[in-house]
Write a protein that holds these residues in place. Structure first.
Motif, short mmCIF file in Angstrom:
data_model
loop_
_atom_site.label_atom_id
_atom_site.label_comp_id
_atom_site.label_asym_id
_atom_site.label_seq_id
_atom_site.Cartn_x
_atom_site.Cartn_y
_atom_site.Cartn_z
N UNK A 260 48.44 -107.44 62.03
CA UNK A 260 48.72 -107.80 63.43
C UNK A 260 49.98 -107.16 63.96
N UNK A 261 50.77 -106.54 63.06
CA UNK A 261 51.96 -105.83 63.53
C UNK A 261 51.60 -104.40 63.86
N UNK A 262 52.59 -103.63 64.30
CA UNK A 262 52.34 -102.25 64.69
C UNK A 262 51.55 -101.49 63.63
N UNK B 19 60.10 -105.34 68.94
CA UNK B 19 60.87 -104.82 70.07
C UNK B 19 61.30 -103.37 69.82
N UNK B 20 61.16 -102.55 70.83
CA UNK B 20 61.60 -101.15 70.70
C UNK B 20 60.54 -100.23 70.13
N UNK C 174 54.34 -101.96 74.75
CA UNK C 174 53.09 -102.39 75.38
C UNK C 174 53.14 -103.88 75.70
N UNK C 175 53.73 -104.66 74.82
CA UNK C 175 53.82 -106.10 75.11
C UNK C 175 54.64 -106.35 76.38
#
Ligand code: UDP
Length: 424
Positions: free
Chosen positions: A25-27, A268-269, A275-276
């Motif tokens: 679910x992360x990048x 973040x970053x 996109x979020x």
């Protein structure tokens, strides 16, 4: 147990960037990680020795993670032990090949069967075949030829990727397409040569569908009378989250106790964090802050609850070769409104298990939402039909046994010939 002669069957699953042991679910951690892990564990339950190879992307990660007696993740050195975006990974693949060989030498094992995932692992597999006798099966997970049709800036790596995907299709013992739609794209966009079998992705039919809507809502603190629209997935522009938000905004029910839950992690970053933020800005612009929640990454403890709690799950991707989220929702008795593209055309049967809408068409998604949300008994009927379809076609155990049968068949075929491939 599966034995070929006296030897227990052993397979290397190679997934250079989709670490099967990592948080999902992360990048850049999504369907491929889930697929490799679930297939690996299910094959192990069916008697296979499964070693899943990936790249070490963090110095603090253990190099070996044992998932069950016969299934483990092995992290190989390939470039710095840090996150590297996919488009910059290829330069480290020769080192991945060397590390794989070193692992074999140190552990006195030589794999004769590999199932590779994503084009760079396909390249690794083809390189290994120059060095040892190895039968190769490959799953693309994403096809460059399809992806590059829908993005504005084509990355530098595109030429190498397209050439590798073609070489892989033409030379691997088998390509495994996860849907008939993906197979057709391979044929029309990549090559008319090569052997393709269709074996779908799967889902955990015991976990998803284990709880009813009322119980799930109680556990999550969601009011029983709320209308709940769910998105689950990575924050990536091609996932079409914007369409989900705009559809909710266009729904005639938007002010009638409607809730949009956008589940998925972001950093973040990083590109997913960006996109979020973009999605949050659209939510604010449309005045949907009260309606929308972002619970973050959904995991083992709560993902099945969110699917069960929802009235409808949106999968508004611009393209999906398969799309695990759709079958996870269906397994949870929740109807799906999905983009009318790729594998979603295979999993979702319109008017039976959900609805299909043209990608990016927020009005069409809104119309679908209105139809399902206004009619709870139809919602339940669609949900039951979805569950039945998943039970019949998309369980991990069923998928793994189809894969195991194919592996066994390929092992018995004449040895692979060595072929030349694209160089790094
Ligand atoms: N996922 C998850 N938690 C999240 C977001 C996503 O476990 O917060 C999982 C989801 O359940 C699914 C996978 O990530 O199993 C996404 O797979 P899919 O094929 O839908 O998309 P991909 O990420 O491969 O593009």
């Amino acid at each position: 147990m599966f034995f070929l002669g006296q030897k227990q069957l052993r397979v290397a699953l190679i997934s250079e960037h989709g670490d099967p042991a990592i948080e999902i679910g992360k990048e850049e951690a999504g369907g491929q990680n889930v697929y490799v892990r679930q297939v690996g564990e299910a094959l192990a339950r069916q008697g296979w020795q499964v070693d899943m190879f990936t790249r070490q992307s963090d110095a603090n990660q253990p190099t070996i993670v044992q998932h069950s007696r016969q299934c483990r993740t092995i992290r190989l050195a390939a470039g710095p032990k840090a996150f590297i975006p996919r488009d910059e990974l290829f330069a480290h693949m020769p080192e991945f090949v060397q590390s794989f060989q070193r692992f074999q030498a140190e552990n006195e094992v030589q794999y004769t069967l590999a199932h590779t995932h994503y084009w760079m692992s396909g390249w690794v597999g083809m390189e290994l075949r120059k060095l040892q006798s190895l039968k190769l099966l490959h799953t693309y997970h994403s096809l460059g030829a399809v992806k590059y049709q829908s993005i504005a800036t084509i990355p530098m790596i595109a030429k190498t990727r397209l050439a590798t995907e073609k070489a892989c299709l033409e030379s691997a013992e088998r390509i495994i397409a996860t849907s008939p739609q993906e197979r057709d794209h391979m044929r029309s966009l990549v090559s008319s040569h090569g052997n393709i079998d269709v074996i779908p992705c799967g889902t955990d039919i015991r976990r998803f569908g284990s709880v009813c809507r009322a119980q799930a809502r109680q556990q999550l603190g969601i009011p029983q009378d709320q209308k709940v629209v769910l998105y689950v997935g990575r924050f990536d522009r091609r996932k079409g989250i914007e369409t989900a938000v705009r559809a909710v905004s266009q729904s005639t029910l938007r002010d009638q106790n409607l809730k949009l839950i956008v589940g998925g992690g972001s950093r973040p970053g990083q590109s997913d964090g960006i996109e979020r933020e973009r999605i949050e800005d659209i939510v604010a612009e449309l005045g949907l802050q009260e309606t929308t929640t972002f619970p973050g990454r959904l995991g083992n403890e709560n993902l099945h609850l969110y699917y069960a709690a929802a009235d409808v799950c949106l999968v508004p991707s611009h393209y999906e070769p398969f799309g695990l989220v759709a079958i996870e929702a269906m397994a949870s008795n929740t109807p799906v409104i999905a983009s009318d593209v790729g594998g979603l055309q295979y999993t979702v049967i319109p008017e039976v298990t959900g609805l299909l809408a043209p990608p990016k068409d927020d009005l069409a998604f809104a119309a679908g939402l209105d139809r399902i949300l206004a009619n709870p008994s139809w919602r339940d009927q669609l949900g039951r039909a979805g569950r039945k379809r998943v039970e019949e076609k998309f369980s991990w155990d069923g998928v793994a046994s189809q894969l195991g049968d194919l592996y066994t068949k390929v092992m018995k075929e004449q040895p692979a010939k060595k072929r030349s491939v694209v160089s790094a």
